[in-house]
Design a protein around this motif. Structure first.
Motif, PDB file in Angstrom:
ATOM      1  N   THR A  29       0.841  -1.195   0.000  1.00 55.18           N
ATOM      2  CA  THR A  29       0.000   0.000   0.000  1.00 55.18           C
ATOM      3  C   THR A  29       0.876   1.244   0.000  1.00 55.18           C
ATOM      4  N   LEU A  30       0.572   2.179  -0.892  1.00 55.05           N
ATOM      5  CA  LEU A  30       1.358   3.404  -1.060  1.00 55.05           C
ATOM      6  C   LEU A  30       0.485   4.629  -0.821  1.00 55.05           C
ATOM      7  N   GLN A  31       1.090   5.670  -0.262  1.00 57.72           N
ATOM      8  CA  GLN A  31       0.395   6.948  -0.078  1.00 57.72           C
ATOM      9  C   GLN A  31       1.412   8.073   0.011  1.00 57.72           C
ATOM     10  N   LEU A  32       1.089   9.199  -0.601  1.00 59.05           N
ATOM     11  CA  LEU A  32       1.900  10.401  -0.428  1.00 59.05           C
ATOM     12  C   LEU A  32       1.448  11.098   0.848  1.00 59.05           C
ATOM     13  N   GLN A  33       2.370  11.243   1.800  1.00 56.76           N
ATOM     14  CA  GLN A  33       2.084  11.932   3.053  1.00 56.76           C
ATOM     15  C   GLN A  33       2.728  13.312   3.036  1.00 56.76           C
ATOM     16  N   ARG A  34       1.940  14.319   3.295  1.00 48.76           N
ATOM     17  CA  ARG A  34       2.451  15.697   3.268  1.00 48.76           C
ATOM     18  C   ARG A  34       2.846  16.135   4.673  1.00 48.76           C
ATOM     19  N   PRO A  35       3.968  16.844   4.812  1.00 44.05           N
ATOM     20  CA  PRO A  35       4.423  17.259   6.139  1.00 44.05           C
ATOM     21  C   PRO A  35       3.503  18.308   6.747  1.00 44.05           C
ATOM     22  N   LEU A  36       3.266  18.163   8.026  1.00 43.54           N
ATOM     23  CA  LEU A  36       2.472  19.146   8.754  1.00 43.54           C
ATOM     24  C   LEU A  36       3.090  20.532   8.641  1.00 43.54           C
ATOM     25  N   GLY A  37       4.407  20.616   8.802  1.00 42.59           N
ATOM     26  CA  GLY A  37       5.067  21.918   8.812  1.00 42.59           C
ATOM     27  C   GLY A  37       4.861  22.704   7.537  1.00 42.59           C
ATOM     28  N   VAL A  38       4.895  22.028   6.380  1.00 40.53           N
ATOM     29  CA  VAL A  38       4.730  22.721   5.107  1.00 40.53           C
ATOM     30  C   VAL A  38       3.319  23.282   4.997  1.00 40.53           C
ATOM     31  N   GLU A  39       2.339  22.529   5.449  1.00 42.65           N
ATOM     32  CA  GLU A  39       0.966  23.028   5.425  1.00 42.65           C
ATOM     33  C   GLU A  39       0.822  24.255   6.314  1.00 42.65           C
ATOM     34  N   VAL A  40       1.464  24.237   7.482  1.00 40.20           N
ATOM     35  CA  VAL A  40       1.391  25.393   8.379  1.00 40.20           C
ATOM     36  C   VAL A  40       2.051  26.606   7.736  1.00 40.20           C
ATOM     37  N   VAL A  41       3.212  26.423   7.119  1.00 38.21           N
ATOM     38  CA  VAL A  41       3.893  27.541   6.450  1.00 38.21           C
ATOM     39  C   VAL A  41       2.995  28.143   5.379  1.00 38.21           C
ATOM     40  N   ARG A  42       2.367  27.298   4.578  1.00 34.39           N
ATOM     41  CA  ARG A  42       1.487  27.814   3.528  1.00 34.39           C
ATOM     42  C   ARG A  42       0.367  28.668   4.109  1.00 34.39           C
ATOM     43  N   VAL A  56       0.347  30.266   7.018  1.00 32.10           N
ATOM     44  CA  VAL A  56       0.894  31.496   7.594  1.00 32.10           C
ATOM     45  C   VAL A  56       1.206  32.502   6.495  1.00 32.10           C
ATOM     46  N   LEU A  57       1.800  32.033   5.391  1.00 26.37           N
ATOM     47  CA  LEU A  57       2.161  32.951   4.310  1.00 26.37           C
ATOM     48  C   LEU A  57       0.945  33.570   3.640  1.00 26.37           C
ATOM     49  N   ALA A  58      -0.200  32.925   3.764  1.00 27.01           N
ATOM     50  CA  ALA A  58      -1.421  33.478   3.164  1.00 27.01           C
ATOM     51  C   ALA A  58      -2.046  34.574   4.015  1.00 27.01           C
ATOM     52  N   LEU A  59      -1.535  34.790   5.223  1.00 26.60           N
ATOM     53  CA  LEU A  59      -2.102  35.782   6.131  1.00 26.60           C
ATOM     54  C   LEU A  59      -1.451  37.151   5.922  1.00 26.60           C
ATOM     55  N   PRO A  60      -2.187  38.232   6.169  1.00 26.82           N
ATOM     56  CA  PRO A  60      -1.631  39.590   6.025  1.00 26.82           C
ATOM     57  C   PRO A  60      -0.814  39.971   7.265  1.00 26.82           C
ATOM     58  N   LEU A  61       0.361  39.355   7.411  1.00 31.61           N
ATOM     59  CA  LEU A  61       1.212  39.566   8.581  1.00 31.61           C
ATOM     60  C   LEU A  61       2.587  40.065   8.155  1.00 31.61           C
ATOM     61  N   SER A  62       3.255  40.745   9.066  1.00 32.23           N
ATOM     62  CA  SER A  62       4.650  41.122   8.838  1.00 32.23           C
ATOM     63  C   SER A  62       5.515  39.868   8.958  1.00 32.23           C
ATOM     64  N   PRO A  63       6.756  39.915   8.460  1.00 26.47           N
ATOM     65  CA  PRO A  63       7.625  38.737   8.587  1.00 26.47           C
ATOM     66  C   PRO A  63       7.773  38.252  10.031  1.00 26.47           C
ATOM     67  N   ASP A  97       6.579  34.686  11.657  1.00 23.47           N
ATOM     68  CA  ASP A  97       7.447  33.767  12.404  1.00 23.47           C
ATOM     69  C   ASP A  97       6.801  33.358  13.723  1.00 23.47           C
ATOM     70  N   ILE A  98       6.150  34.309  14.387  1.00 23.58           N
ATOM     71  CA  ILE A  98       5.476  34.003  15.659  1.00 23.58           C
ATOM     72  C   ILE A  98       4.307  33.053  15.419  1.00 23.58           C
ATOM     73  N   ALA A  99       3.509  33.336  14.388  1.00 18.90           N
ATOM     74  CA  ALA A  99       2.387  32.453  14.074  1.00 18.90           C
ATOM     75  C   ALA A  99       2.878  31.053  13.727  1.00 18.90           C
ATOM     76  N   LEU A 100       4.000  30.960  13.016  1.00 17.09           N
ATOM     77  CA  LEU A 100       4.547  29.651  12.655  1.00 17.09           C
ATOM     78  C   LEU A 100       4.918  28.849  13.888  1.00 17.09           C
ATOM     79  N   LEU A 101       5.469  29.512  14.898  1.00 19.08           N
ATOM     80  CA  LEU A 101       5.811  28.811  16.137  1.00 19.08           C
ATOM     81  C   LEU A 101       4.578  28.179  16.761  1.00 19.08           C
TER      82      LEU A 101
END
Length: 356
Positions: A280-293, A295-302, A306-310
């Motif tokens: 059985t095969l499956q592509l598993q996506r990392p949690l961290g990458v989803e969180v980064v995406r 965060v980057l979609a939000l109207p926040l300063s750099p 970074d704080i939201a990412l934490l």
């Protein structure tokens, strides 16, 4: 500063911030390869980008290329030793050696390179003419090769090379210890399941459904021979290549966009017949990458990003003072802006919103 120049500078800063966030996850470069290639292409100004990750001997384990044809990918993955490893070839393995420049070896190629299989069967066959390369080093060895391409027009310049070289430190961070407690775990949307039926006696694949075939094609793992074949022909040692040589085994391989997870189960034998195994095969996506995406979609300063990412990576609120370098008073101010942008009521709510 003119508005156009200001917008270009802001867009470039955003790409640097995205690159830093992604590499800071410590996932290696394979799971974040699509995002890294897109950021580097935008930063330097190229038509396409490619990323190759290497084993301890400097040989390519896998790669991500934004636009090369399937036939070209097939040649690289399955005919590397026969076509591209000769003494006259300047290939990924050659660029990985530490006895040459880290940046720009292919900016002004010699006649030998222009006659090589590497150029004519891979680069030119993908519609590219100019190449800018970078060696990424971490832990005392080369871990990856980055290549940017332009199809025509002006070749890459020293300024382009300086921009790409600036990324080397960020890219090396991808091989450091993750900053989150669980960002190396799958947590994003999992892909559909694919299945391969194995002959138990010989451990050879007998049948693969279309989902499994697509997952294997997209994994870009060396030696699978799946890209350009008219019909699907699975290698006889597929279970061993995926690290599941025995029943009950489970393993995952770093591939573009995450990990290709493989598990193996022994099936009940039909009356009088040999037992078979199911892969059985499956592509598993990392949690961290989803969180980064998210965060980057939000109207926040750099810094606010970074704080939201934490929070999204599971850190405690108190960790912000050390990891983001902010005082309690500054943190309260930034959190007000973050909560307003996300609708979160508090730190725990923010964490859950960025993870789901």
């Amino acid at each position: 500063m003119p508005a156009s120049a200001a917008s270009i500078a802001a867009a470039r800063q955003r790409q640097w911030h995205a690159l830093g966030m992604l590499c800071g996850l410590g996932l290696g470069l394979a799971p974040i390869a699509p995002e890294v290639c897109a950021a580097l292409r935008a930063l330097v100004g190229a038509d396409a980008a490619a990323l190759f990750w290497l084993d301890a001997q400097g040989r390519p384990e896998g790669f991500f290329h934004e636009d090369s044809p399937a036939e070209v990918q097939d040649l690289f993955l399955n005919e590397f030793e026969r076509l591209f490893a000769g003494p006259d070839e300047v290939n990924v393995h050659t660029l990985a050696r530490a006895d040459g420049p880290r940046i720009g070896r292919l900016m002004a190629p010699d006649a030998q390179y222009l006659r090589s299989n590497s150029y004519n069967l891979l680069v030119r066959a993908s519609g590219h003419r100019h190449t800018l390369d970078l060696r990424v080093e971490a832990d005392g060895r080369t871990r990856a090769i980055v290549m940017l391409f332009r199809a025509s027009g002006a070749s890459f310049t020293a300024d382009d090379a300086a921009l790409l070289e600036r990324s080397a430190g960020w890219l090396a961070r991808a091989f450091e210890r993750p900053i989150g407690n669980d960002c190396n775990q799958a947590g994003g949307p999992g892909g559909p399941l694919g299945h391969v039926v194995l002959d138990a006696a010989g451990q050879r694949p007998l049948y693969a459904d279309e989902t499994a075939a697509q997952l294997l094609r997209q994994s870009n793992l060396a030696g699978l021979g799946l890209h350009a074949a008219a019909g699907l022909v699975l290698p006889p040692d597929l279970p061993q290549r995926l690290g599941v040589a025995h029943a009950g085994a489970a393993a995952r391989s770093a591939v573009p966009g995450g990990w290709l997870a493989a598990s193996r189960l022994a099936l009940h034998a039909l009356a009088g017949g040999p037992a078979q195994h199911l892969l059985t095969l499956q592509l598993q996506r990392p949690l961290g990458v989803e969180v980064v995406r998210r965060v980057l979609a939000l109207p926040l300063s750099p810094l606010q990003g970074d704080i939201a990412l934490l929070a999204g990576l599971g850190h405690a609120r108190a960790d912000c003072h050390r990891l983001a370098g902010v005082s309690e008073a500054a943190l309260k101010k930034h959190l007000r802006a973050i909560f307003a942008a996300t609708g979160a009521a508090d730190w725990e709510d923010l964490m859950q919103r960025l993870r789901r």
